[in-house]
Enzyme design. Structure first.
Site, PDB file in Angstrom:
ATOM      1  N   GLY A 199      -9.920 -46.522  -2.973  1.00  0.00           N
ATOM      2  CA  GLY A 199     -11.184 -46.182  -2.296  1.00  0.00           C
ATOM      3  C   GLY A 199     -11.455 -47.093  -1.110  1.00  0.00           C
ATOM      4  O   GLY A 199     -12.258 -46.773  -0.244  1.00  0.00           O
ATOM      5  N   GLY A 200     -10.798 -48.264  -1.090  1.00  0.00           N
ATOM      6  CA  GLY A 200     -10.913 -49.176   0.052  1.00  0.00           C
ATOM      7  C   GLY A 200     -12.316 -49.727   0.253  1.00  0.00           C
ATOM      8  O   GLY A 200     -13.126 -49.795  -0.679  1.00  0.00           O
ATOM      9  N   THR A 201     -12.596 -50.111   1.478  1.00  0.00           N
ATOM     10  CA  THR A 201     -13.856 -50.774   1.814  1.00  0.00           C
ATOM     11  C   THR A 201     -15.053 -49.878   1.522  1.00  0.00           C
ATOM     12  O   THR A 201     -16.034 -50.310   0.917  1.00  0.00           O
ATOM     13  CB  THR A 201     -13.861 -51.143   3.319  1.00  0.00           C
ATOM     14  N   CYS A 202     -14.988 -48.646   1.982  1.00  0.00           N
ATOM     15  CA  CYS A 202     -16.144 -47.754   1.905  1.00  0.00           C
ATOM     16  C   CYS A 202     -16.688 -47.680   0.484  1.00  0.00           C
ATOM     17  O   CYS A 202     -17.863 -47.924   0.236  1.00  0.00           O
ATOM     18  CB  CYS A 202     -15.752 -46.367   2.420  1.00  0.00           C
ATOM     19  N   HIS A 220     -40.961 -24.981   9.831  1.00  0.00           N
ATOM     20  CA  HIS A 220     -42.075 -25.918   9.976  1.00  0.00           C
ATOM     21  C   HIS A 220     -42.477 -26.432   8.599  1.00  0.00           C
ATOM     22  O   HIS A 220     -42.527 -25.648   7.661  1.00  0.00           O
ATOM     23  CB  HIS A 220     -43.266 -25.208  10.631  1.00  0.00           C
ATOM     24  N   GLU A 252      -1.660 -49.921  -3.127  1.00  0.00           N
ATOM     25  CA  GLU A 252      -2.996 -50.498  -2.905  1.00  0.00           C
ATOM     26  C   GLU A 252      -3.029 -51.895  -3.513  1.00  0.00           C
ATOM     27  O   GLU A 252      -2.698 -52.074  -4.675  1.00  0.00           O
ATOM     28  CB  GLU A 252      -4.067 -49.591  -3.521  1.00  0.00           C
TER      29      GLU A 252
HETATM   30  C1  FAD Z   1     -20.806 -53.677   4.605  1.00  0.00           C
HETATM   31  C2  FAD Z   1     -20.211 -52.454   5.230  1.00  0.00           C
HETATM   32  C3  FAD Z   1     -20.950 -51.309   5.313  1.00  0.00           C
HETATM   33  C4  FAD Z   1     -20.405 -50.171   5.889  1.00  0.00           C
HETATM   34  N1  FAD Z   1     -21.170 -49.051   5.974  1.00  0.00           N
HETATM   35  C5  FAD Z   1     -20.651 -47.939   6.545  1.00  0.00           C
HETATM   36  C6  FAD Z   1     -21.415 -46.739   6.615  1.00  0.00           C
HETATM   37  O1  FAD Z   1     -22.556 -46.676   6.175  1.00  0.00           O
HETATM   38  N2  FAD Z   1     -20.841 -45.647   7.180  1.00  0.00           N
HETATM   39  C7  FAD Z   1     -19.563 -45.683   7.678  1.00  0.00           C
HETATM   40  O2  FAD Z   1     -19.097 -44.669   8.174  1.00  0.00           O
HETATM   41  N3  FAD Z   1     -18.833 -46.808   7.637  1.00  0.00           N
HETATM   42  C8  FAD Z   1     -19.337 -47.935   7.069  1.00  0.00           C
HETATM   43  N4  FAD Z   1     -18.571 -49.053   6.990  1.00  0.00           N
HETATM   44  C9  FAD Z   1     -17.206 -49.030   7.556  1.00  0.00           C
HETATM   45  C10 FAD Z   1     -16.256 -48.342   6.588  1.00  0.00           C
HETATM   46  O3  FAD Z   1     -16.343 -48.943   5.322  1.00  0.00           O
HETATM   47  C11 FAD Z   1     -14.832 -48.425   7.109  1.00  0.00           C
HETATM   48  O4  FAD Z   1     -14.810 -47.933   8.420  1.00  0.00           O
HETATM   49  C12 FAD Z   1     -13.905 -47.583   6.272  1.00  0.00           C
HETATM   50  O5  FAD Z   1     -13.889 -47.998   4.934  1.00  0.00           O
HETATM   51  C13 FAD Z   1     -12.494 -47.681   6.881  1.00  0.00           C
HETATM   52  O6  FAD Z   1     -11.588 -47.160   6.037  1.00  0.00           O
HETATM   53  P1  FAD Z   1     -10.044 -47.358   6.222  1.00  0.00           P
HETATM   54  O7  FAD Z   1      -9.489 -46.124   5.639  1.00  0.00           O
HETATM   55  O8  FAD Z   1      -9.658 -47.708   7.589  1.00  0.00           O
HETATM   56  O9  FAD Z   1      -9.678 -48.658   5.370  1.00  0.00           O
HETATM   57  P2  FAD Z   1     -10.276 -49.280   4.067  1.00  0.00           P
HETATM   58  O10 FAD Z   1     -11.253 -48.400   3.400  1.00  0.00           O
HETATM   59  O11 FAD Z   1     -10.721 -50.643   4.408  1.00  0.00           O
HETATM   60  O12 FAD Z   1      -9.016 -49.368   3.115  1.00  0.00           O
HETATM   61  C14 FAD Z   1      -7.927 -50.169   3.362  1.00  0.00           C
HETATM   62  C15 FAD Z   1      -7.233 -50.454   2.042  1.00  0.00           C
HETATM   63  O13 FAD Z   1      -5.950 -51.004   2.294  1.00  0.00           O
HETATM   64  C16 FAD Z   1      -5.679 -52.004   1.313  1.00  0.00           C
HETATM   65  N5  FAD Z   1      -4.625 -52.870   1.859  1.00  0.00           N
HETATM   66  C17 FAD Z   1      -4.692 -53.680   2.950  1.00  0.00           C
HETATM   67  N6  FAD Z   1      -3.506 -54.281   3.183  1.00  0.00           N
HETATM   68  C18 FAD Z   1      -2.664 -53.831   2.216  1.00  0.00           C
HETATM   69  C19 FAD Z   1      -1.298 -54.079   1.912  1.00  0.00           C
HETATM   70  N7  FAD Z   1      -0.550 -54.886   2.662  1.00  0.00           N
HETATM   71  N8  FAD Z   1      -0.751 -53.475   0.834  1.00  0.00           N
HETATM   72  C20 FAD Z   1      -1.493 -52.636   0.062  1.00  0.00           C
HETATM   73  N9  FAD Z   1      -2.793 -52.366   0.299  1.00  0.00           N
HETATM   74  C21 FAD Z   1      -3.364 -52.945   1.361  1.00  0.00           C
HETATM   75  C22 FAD Z   1      -7.033 -52.670   1.147  1.00  0.00           C
HETATM   76  O14 FAD Z   1      -7.106 -53.356  -0.080  1.00  0.00           O
HETATM   77  C23 FAD Z   1      -7.980 -51.470   1.198  1.00  0.00           C
HETATM   78  O15 FAD Z   1      -8.220 -50.942  -0.075  1.00  0.00           O
HETATM   79  C24 FAD Z   1     -19.073 -50.201   6.384  1.00  0.00           C
HETATM   80  C25 FAD Z   1     -18.313 -51.362   6.282  1.00  0.00           C
HETATM   81  C26 FAD Z   1     -18.863 -52.476   5.716  1.00  0.00           C
HETATM   82  C27 FAD Z   1     -18.023 -53.725   5.602  1.00  0.00           C
END
Ligand code: FAD
Length: 461
Positions: free
Chosen positions: A38-41, A445, A33
């Site tokens: 935990g990534g974006t979420c 209800h 990572e």
């Molecule tokens: C503002 C916002 C609000 C959102 N609200 C919602 C919501 O309410 N409900 C919902 O379902 N979805 C929501 N989403 C979308 C949701 O966050 C994403 O769909 C979800 O996090 C996708 O997860 P993922 O597993 O694909 O990747 P991510 O969670 O993005 O994780 C990818 C990880 O890979 C890492 N990474 C990338 N490249 C490399 C590399 N080369 N080497 C090592 N690590 C790397 C990154 O740092 C990141 O931690 C929201 C998104 C945003 C931006």
């Protein structure tokens, strides 16, 4: 070169849980990572935004509770405190996720950026310095997506905000200009309006939420405009310029004419693109499409055998629950001998403006395009007993029903608890419970879901 059974790149919504499962099944696993577990979420998506949606709702209630006979004399939005609360919730979630990985036997968590060097090998530039070469027969790419920054004259010269950097604000912007009328732009737009900002939303399409039915985008627009949010559709941002006092002048093209808007902050929310450009996928022979997404088959395998792509990076619906479902499909196929596919899985989602928009299945427009024999039923929230009692009758329920099979093909619930009511319909759809059964189903209800009886009464001859 260190040898593993499995390498996972990215500790997002699929990577983290998959790493644990593989390790628990006895596979020597490493997860890499580059930023936060935990990534974006967890870190800059769902968790922090929904935490702020709750603060914004409290501010809204402070203004509107007078409608139910409780006048709040004065209140103060403390953005520093709102941010602090959000940070704590995010940090707790992140720490919990990280601890879970660290405590798993057979699993190594490495902080650094991974790049492919061959079909089954990567090199990691460690965050603490140094390089590490790893190889494995199984590789899982879960690198997610990032904000698209469009090329707009002057944008690079102002300190524009993204959905990530806006979460660092500890003050309320005077006038927030939001670029993009989809769910990220609308959620932030409404939140900041409720925190006290003046908000203008620019959308280049003819309507906001252009993938939803017309009546949905129209109703959402009305709801937001009632909160004094200015929405300019069919509008593009041409240029931005900051003066020495820090004020920004945005030149927009709307209705064929240029107009100037003065604002203090610009939020860029025009979409997201996959994080693949730095992965050196060509060294592994992994194909991408023209937008950089990694195409996969129905079992999430890329064109290279043993290399999988999960979550946002593979394209398609970009939601946490989809990424998480990708993980369950991959692990159950690989470790439990299942034969699961992503084809035809349900794709529910919820937009967390207030009131929520819960969505599942096809839209009315899609049904028409496919020339299906459908009927569409609608019920205004003003006819929902619970909504009247609670004092929030904004929005409506809507369902698309196949008249040959009586099955529900899609639903949109714009209203309080819209996401929860949609989930009730999702269960019906998954269990093949037809509309005529829901019409006479006994619900408690006065729940919101009880009104599903009345929604489907609309199909009485
Ligand atoms: C503002 C916002 C609000 C959102 N609200 C919602 C919501 O309410 N409900 C919902 O379902 N979805 C929501 N989403 C979308 C949701 O966050 C994403 O769909 C979800 O996090 C996708 O997860 P993922 O597993 O694909 O990747 P991510 O969670 O993005 O994780 C990818 C990880 O890979 C890492 N990474 C990338 N490249 C490399 C590399 N080369 N080497 C090592 N690590 C790397 C990154 O740092 C990141 O931690 C929201 C998104 C945003 C931006």
């Amino acid at each position: 070169m260190k040898k593993y059974d499995a390498i996972i790149i990215g500790a997002g919504q699929a990577g983290g849980p998959l790493a644990k499962k593989l390790a628990q099944a006895g596979k020597k696993t490493v997860i890499i990572e580059k930023r936060y577990v935990g990534g974006t979420c967890v870190n800059d998506g769902c968790t922090p935004t929904k935490t702020w949606v709750a603060s914004a709702k409290a501010a809204y209630n402070a203004v509107h509770s007078v409608d139910v006979g409780v006048a709040v004399k004065s209140f103060k939005v403390d953005m520093a405190q709102i941010k602090k609360r959000k940070d704590k919730i995010v940090e707790n979630a992140r720490a919990g996720n990280q601890k879970g990985l660290e405590e798993t036997k057979n699993l190594e968590l490495i902080f650094g950026e991974a790049v492919f060097t061959g079909e089954k090998s990567v090199i990691v530039e460690l965050n603490e310095g140094g390089l590490l070469e790893l190889e494995a027969d199984l590789i899982f790419i879960n690198t997610g997506a990032k904000t698209i920054i469009p090329e707009i004259d002057g944008l690079e010269d102002i300190k524009y905000l993204t959905s990530t950097s806006i979460l660092e604000l500890d003050h309320v912007p005077g006038h927030l200009l939001v670029l993009g009328g989809n769910y990220i732009g609308l959620e932030f737009g409404q939140m900041f309006r409720r925190f006290g900002s003046k908000v203008t939303i620019l959308e280049k399409s003819a309507r906001i939420l252009s993938r939803e039915d017309d009546d949905i985008s129209e109703a959402v627009k009305n709801i937001l405009e009632l909160e004094d949010i200015k929405i300019l559709t069919g509008t593009t941002l041409k240029k931005v310029k900051k003066n020495e006092k820090g004020k920004i002048t945005a030149t927009v093209t709307t209705g064929g004419k240029d107009e100037k808007i003065k604002c203090t902050h610009v939020l860029v929310a025009v979409g997201r693109s996959p994080q693949t450009e730095d992965l050196e996928l060509q060294k592994a022979g992994i194909k991408t499409d023209e937008k950089g997404y990694i195409p996969v088959n129905n079992k999430l395998e890329t064109n290279v055998k043993g290399v999988y792509a999960l979550g946002d990076v593979k394209g398609g619906p970009a939601f946490t629950h989809i990424s998480y479902n990708d993980y369950t499909i991959v692990y159950r196929n690989l470790l439990e001998g299942a034969n699961l596919s992503i084809k035809d899985r349900p794709v529910p989602y919820c937009m967390f403006i207030d009131p929520e928009l819960g969505r599942i299945g096809i839209t009315e427009a899609e049904a028409k395009k496919q020339q299906l024999n459908v009927k569409v039923v609608k019920l205004p929230m003003a006819h929902v007993a619970r909504a009247i009692e609670v004092g929030d009758t904004r929005g409506f329920m809507k369902a698309v029903v196949d008249m040959d099979t009586k099955k529900i093909l899609g639903a949109a619930i714009l209203g309080s608890q819209g996401g929860e009511i949609m989930s009730v319909l999702q269960m019906a759809m998954e269990g093949d419970i037809t509309y005529d059964r829901i019409r006479y189903c006994v619900f408690a209800h006065p729940t919101y879901s009880e009104s599903l009886n009345n929604l489907f009464m609309g199909l009485e001859p």
